[in-house]
Design an enzyme around this catalytic site. Structure first.
Site, PDB file in Angstrom:
ATOM      1  N   PRO A 153      87.263  15.206   1.423  1.00 25.76           N
ATOM      2  CG  PRO A 153      86.909  14.661  -0.610  1.00 25.76           C
ATOM      3  CD  PRO A 153      87.991  14.718   0.524  1.00 25.76           C
ATOM      4  CB  CYS A 154      83.847  14.579   5.537  1.00 25.81           C
ATOM      5  SG  CYS A 154      84.327  16.222   6.263  1.00 25.81           S
TER       6      CYS A 154
END
Length: 171
Positions: free
Chosen positions: A138-139
């Site tokens: 989850p950048c």
């Protein structure tokens, strides 16, 4: 030769490519309009060993799991197996991204400190931007120091949507 099984799903924020290997480990998740970026990363990481892409319906069940995520089952992405190339530092950053809980965010500098590299916020940002498995790694949960929604290859509007979808309240 690496075989990548690929599928494309529709999401509320646009079509999404999902690629996994034959051992059913995610190799890439990318928005359709950024498929050129995905192809560049695939070439960079796998050209030496050689790879081919093959269409597959719901490879490894990943398409269904990502649909479930978009339908509100946010925890379904936790623990999905991935296999990434990249430098050791990039892989360290990508692993750390998976520890940011859903509904929370972290600043680039905070992530650098967590990795034991204070002052490396820009390097963390660069590694974050090279993440080949968006959403699952989850950048989008990393934001600028002042709370700015910066640094998401899928676009700021999509990053905002994902954060809201996960329950993060944006000011």
């Amino acid at each position: 030769m690496l075989t990548l099984l690929e599928d494309k799903i529709n999401t509320p924020v646009g079509p999404l490519w999902i690629l996994c290997d034959e051992q059913l480990r995610l190799r890439a998740v990318e928005w359709e309009e950024h498929s050129a970026r995905m192809e560049q990363l695939l070439d960079l990481h796998y050209r030496a060993e050689g790879y081919r892409r093959r269409a597959a319906g719901n490879p490894g069940g990943f398409s269904d799991k990502l649909r479930d995520y978009f339908d509100g089952d946010l925890g379904v992405i936790d623990g999905l197996p991935g296999e990434t190339a990249g430098t050791p530092f990039q892989r360290e950053v990508w692993q750390a991204l998976r520890t940011i809980p859903c509904g929370q965010v972290m600043h680039y500098g905070e992530l650098a400190v967590r990795l034991g590299r204070p002052g490396a916020a820009r390097a963390v940002g660069a590694a974050n931007g090279a993440n080949p498995i968006s959403i699952v790694v989850p950048c989008h949960r990393v934001i600028g120091a002042g709370g700015a929604l910066t640094g998401y290859a899928g676009g700021v509007q999509r990053k905002e949507w994902l954060l809201r979808h996960e329950g993060y309240f944006l000011l």
